[in-house]
Design an enzyme around this catalytic site. Structure first.
Site: not given
Ligand code: PMV
Length: 307
Positions: A94-100, A141
């Site tokens: 849940g810390l945005g590693s995929s987006a980074a 993200d």
């Molecule tokens: O868990 P993460 O870091 O992939 O964040 C997901 C956040 C959501 O709001 C659930 C999805 C999104 O695309 O914003």
């Protein structure tokens, strides 16, 4: 070889609701992902991230492959590349590693191909990639990872807020989950109880709007209280679980101003904020509950090419 890096992120307010058009506030953190690209003549894409130091999961590979495919299609280029990933951001937490990983890969590939893109353009392509891999994604993200700082996201609109001086305490459970699955779970709940879930999402939107005002006023006590209310609503959607709840209550009992999940939930991480004098107690309380605790700050540095 070109190396690009981008930060991970936390959500102060509004995850999940942001997927349905409500506002959210996300912050880049001082933990980064680095992606190096070397173009090769074989025409093949090879990803090297298997050793322990890479700190990368197979989930990230999907984003890298999709990013390479999207660049090929958008710019009508055919290429092969050797891609190396190193990350300080624990994957699938849940810390945005995929987006980074996604925006760093897009930037490193396009730079290598001589295509100039500013960070917002990279964020937009990254959002397409996330939508394809996750089924649904907000622009939050990829935008926050590309531009850094504190970002208010509402639908396609994004704007930067002032950066508060805020210690960020993250308790990673180590329980890995796929963002795609958690988004699908919430989407099913919304289909089953449309008016109830819409009301929950809209209350989360109200919390974000109020949170923005409290942040601007430097009122961190209210920011913490609003985070706690936001957590109650996330829990009502079923994205919290007993491990996350124990961490949240441990942090609050140790004096945190606020504590909630960050990101999709159902595993992943908890975010706590505390006064500077209380960071150690909150860290110890979450560590005692078995979390890997990362203490960091908000980063103003977004995506960039490393020297
Ligand atoms: O868990 P993460 O870091 O992939 O964040 C997901 C956040 C959501 O709001 C659930 C999805 C999104 O695309 O914003």
């Amino acid at each position: 070889m070109i190396t690009c890096s981008a930060p991970g992120k936390i959500y102060l307010f509004g995850e999940h609701a942001v997927v349905y058009g409500e506002p959210a506030i996300a912050c880049a953190i001082n933990l980064r992902v680095r992606v190096s690209v070397e173009l090769v003549s074989s025409g093949k894409i090879t990803i090297n991230a298997m050793d322990k130091r890479a700190n990368c999961s197979s989930e990230e590979f999907k984003y890298v492959c999709c990013a390479a495919k999207t660049i090929k299609q958008l710019f009508e280029k055919d290429f092969g590349a050797e891609i190396n990933i190193r990350s300080e951001v624990p994957p699938r937490q849940g810390l945005g590693s995929s987006a980074a990983v996604t925006v760093s890969t897009i930037k490193a590939l396009t730079e290598s191909l001589g295509i100039e893109l500013d960070n917002e353009a990279v964020a937009n392509i990254g959002h397409k990639v996330e939508n394809e891999v996750q089924g649904k994604a907000s622009p939050a993200d990829t935008f926050v990872s590309s531009t850094g700082g504190v970002v208010l996201v509402e639908r396609a609109k994004t704007s930067h807020l002032a950066r508060p001086d805020l210690p960020i305490i993250i308790g990673a459970t180590g329980v890995e989950r796929s963002t795609r699955d958690v988004i699908a779970f919430v989407s099913d709940l919304r289909k089953k109880y449309p008016s109830v879930v819409s009301d929950v999402m809209s209350s989360m939107g109200d919390i974000t709007r109020l949170g923005e005002q409290k942040l601007a006023a430097g009122d961190l006590v209210s920011v913490g209280e609003l985070m706690n209310i936001n957590e109650g609503l996330l829990d009502s959607l079923g994205v919290c679980d007993v491990v996350l709840s124990k961490l949240i209550y441990a942090a609050r009992t140790a004096g945190a101003l606020g504590a909630k999940i960050t990101g999709a939930g159902r595993g992943g991480s908890v975010l706590a904020i505390a006064t500077a004098g209380n960071v150690d107690q909150v860290t110890q309380a979450m560590t005692k509950q078995g979390a890997r605790v990362l203490t960091t700050t908000i980063s103003s540095l977004g995506l960039h090419i490393e020297a």
